[in-house]
Design a protein around this motif. Structure first.
Motif, short mmCIF file in Angstrom:
data_model
loop_
_atom_site.label_atom_id
_atom_site.label_comp_id
_atom_site.label_asym_id
_atom_site.label_seq_id
_atom_site.Cartn_x
_atom_site.Cartn_y
_atom_site.Cartn_z
N VAL A 282 -5.14 3.35 9.66
CA VAL A 282 -5.26 2.42 8.79
C VAL A 282 -6.43 3.31 8.35
O VAL A 282 -6.82 4.18 8.24
CB VAL A 282 -6.32 1.05 9.88
N LEU A 294 -9.87 -4.45 11.96
CA LEU A 294 -9.15 -4.26 11.56
C LEU A 294 -7.22 -3.90 12.11
O LEU A 294 -7.78 -2.96 13.33
CB LEU A 294 -9.25 -3.11 10.52
N GLY A 298 -2.73 -1.00 7.97
CA GLY A 298 -2.96 -1.39 6.76
C GLY A 298 -4.09 -0.72 6.46
O GLY A 298 -4.39 0.43 6.27
N THR A 299 -3.53 -0.66 5.49
CA THR A 299 -4.84 -0.37 3.82
C THR A 299 -5.47 -1.31 3.32
O THR A 299 -4.92 -2.10 2.66
CB THR A 299 -3.70 0.19 2.75
N TYR A 300 -7.08 -0.62 3.47
CA TYR A 300 -7.95 -1.67 2.99
C TYR A 300 -8.68 -1.22 1.48
O TYR A 300 -9.03 -0.05 1.79
CB TYR A 300 -9.25 -2.47 3.97
N ILE A 306 -10.25 -6.31 2.36
CA ILE A 306 -9.67 -6.94 2.66
C ILE A 306 -8.46 -5.92 2.41
O ILE A 306 -8.24 -4.98 2.00
CB ILE A 306 -9.34 -7.82 1.89
N GLU A 307 -6.67 -7.12 2.27
CA GLU A 307 -5.48 -6.66 1.92
C GLU A 307 -5.75 -5.52 0.80
O GLU A 307 -6.28 -5.92 0.19
CB GLU A 307 -4.18 -6.92 2.56
N ILE A 308 -5.50 -4.51 0.35
CA ILE A 308 -5.72 -3.36 -0.55
C ILE A 308 -4.64 -4.53 -2.40
O ILE A 308 -5.37 -4.84 -2.52
CB ILE A 308 -5.22 -2.00 -0.87
N GLU A 309 -3.91 -4.95 -1.42
CA GLU A 309 -3.04 -5.66 -2.60
C GLU A 309 -3.79 -6.80 -3.23
O GLU A 309 -3.82 -7.14 -4.35
CB GLU A 309 -1.79 -5.68 -2.27
N ARG A 310 -4.12 -8.00 -2.14
CA ARG A 310 -4.92 -8.51 -2.51
C ARG A 310 -6.36 -8.64 -3.02
O ARG A 310 -6.72 -8.92 -3.76
CB ARG A 310 -5.75 -9.17 -1.24
#
Length: 345
Positions: A282, A294, A298-300, A306-310
């Motif tokens: 992570v 988590l 993923g990347t947060y 939260i998820e980086i893209e979001r």
């Protein structure tokens, strides 16, 4: 020390494009490099500087070519740069291998071969210090501690009782390991200090930066596993477990009873709430706040993380909030006007 480019290529397992016999005497940045020095390019945005640098050679990744420049091609130029600096520019470390007269060593302590204890080191009862350990001035080693071979502990570091330090560990100045954690039980309007009677274990090949604090367990242990690298000014609370080869950067705060997996990256200023589990691989962005478990991989980013893209989409929306507020006000006015018209019909 001077090396030919061919000698460096053999050392790194790389390939020379250009004059392999050119002499290299050190490493410099790509902007400052001059004849006789090697530099490196690990980021694609700096490739254009290859043509501009005066360096005698450049460490590059496969696929990069240029005319009139000597290149040393490796799969990982940044890692190659670190190895060349270590080979050619790191000063040789020579230690006395003896205990200074001002060092206070308990009679029950077991001291290995070639141990260096500089002035005003304190070593408590039943301590075990293995071979080739270096304790710089002012290091305090509490009762029942163990220090593995080839470990270096820099000035004014404190190891509280029962702390175990593995082999080839580096602890930088003013760090505190194994101190009592922050735990209090409510007693009416007052608070009763919860005794912290566990231990702290630092496994092999861990680096710990300056001014970092790692608390002991309340019961049981706080454990930092093999190969993890901790930056300066990090706070790790009681009963935390950090996995192998994890990177904890400056000003990270980790609350009690957190479990962090292997190969995790916590960027600067990130915070992790108590009793959280962070899975393997992570990545958590700087100044993010982790308040729930988590899953691995993923990347947060953000608080809560939260998820980086979001979160990136959220950041875009946040910047538009003033305009959105005005739009909403205009819509409210129009709705009120329509309601009045409908009401009068």
């Amino acid at each position: 020390m001077e090396k030919t480019l061919k000698e460096l290529a053999d050392y790194l397992g790389g390939e020379v494009i250009g004059d392999e016999n050119i002499k290299i005497k050190g490493v410099m940045t790509i902007d400052e490099a001059r004849e006789g020095y090697i530099t490196f390019v690990s980021n694609i945005k700096y490739i254009k500087k290859i043509e501009e640098t005066s360096a005698s050679a450049i460490l590059v990744s496969p696929g990069i070519t240029t005319k009139g420049k000597n290149l040393l091609v490796t799969k990982n130029p940044y890692l190659a740069f670190a190895k060349v600096v270590d080979l050619m520019m790191s000063p040789e470390k020579v230690y006395p291998g003896s205990l200074d007269n001002s060092a206070r060593v308990s009679d029950s302590a077991e001291i290995g071969a070639n141990v260096t204890a500089y002035p005003f080191v304190f070593i408590g009862e039943n301590v075990k210090v293995a071979d080739n350990v270096v304790l710089y001035p002012g290091v305090y080693v509490g009762d029942n501690c163990q220090i593995g071979k080839d470990t270096v502990i820099h000035p004014n570091t404190v190891l509280h009782r029962g702390t175990t330090i593995g082999e080839r560990v580096v602890v930088h100045s003013n760090s505190v390991i194994g101190c009592s954690g922050y735990g209090y039980a409510p007693d009416g309007k007052k608070y009763y200090k919860i005794p912290q009677v566990g231990v702290t274990v630092i496994e092999d090949d861990v680096d710990i930066g300056a001014n970092t604090t790692i608390n002991r367990g309340v019961l049981g242990e706080t454990r930092i596993k093999r190969g993890t690298k901790i930056d300066s000014e990090v706070m790790i609370a009681h009963n935390v477990e950090i996995g192998e080869d994890t990177l904890i950067t400056s000003q990270v705060g980790i609350a009690g009873s957190v479990e962090i997996g292997n190969n995790v990256i916590l960027a600067g200023g990130a915070g992790v709430a108590g009793h959280i589990k962070v899975g393997d691989n992570v990545q958590v962005g700087g100044w993010s706040g982790v308040i729930k478990d988590l899953p691995p991989g993923g990347t947060y980013l953000g608080t809560p993380a939260i998820e980086i893209e979001r979160m990136r989409k959220c950041f875009i929306i946040i910047q538009k909030l003033p305009e959105m507020k005005n739009t909403i006000k205009d819509l409210q006015k129009k709705i009120e006007q329509l309601e009045k018209r409908l009401g009068s019909d």
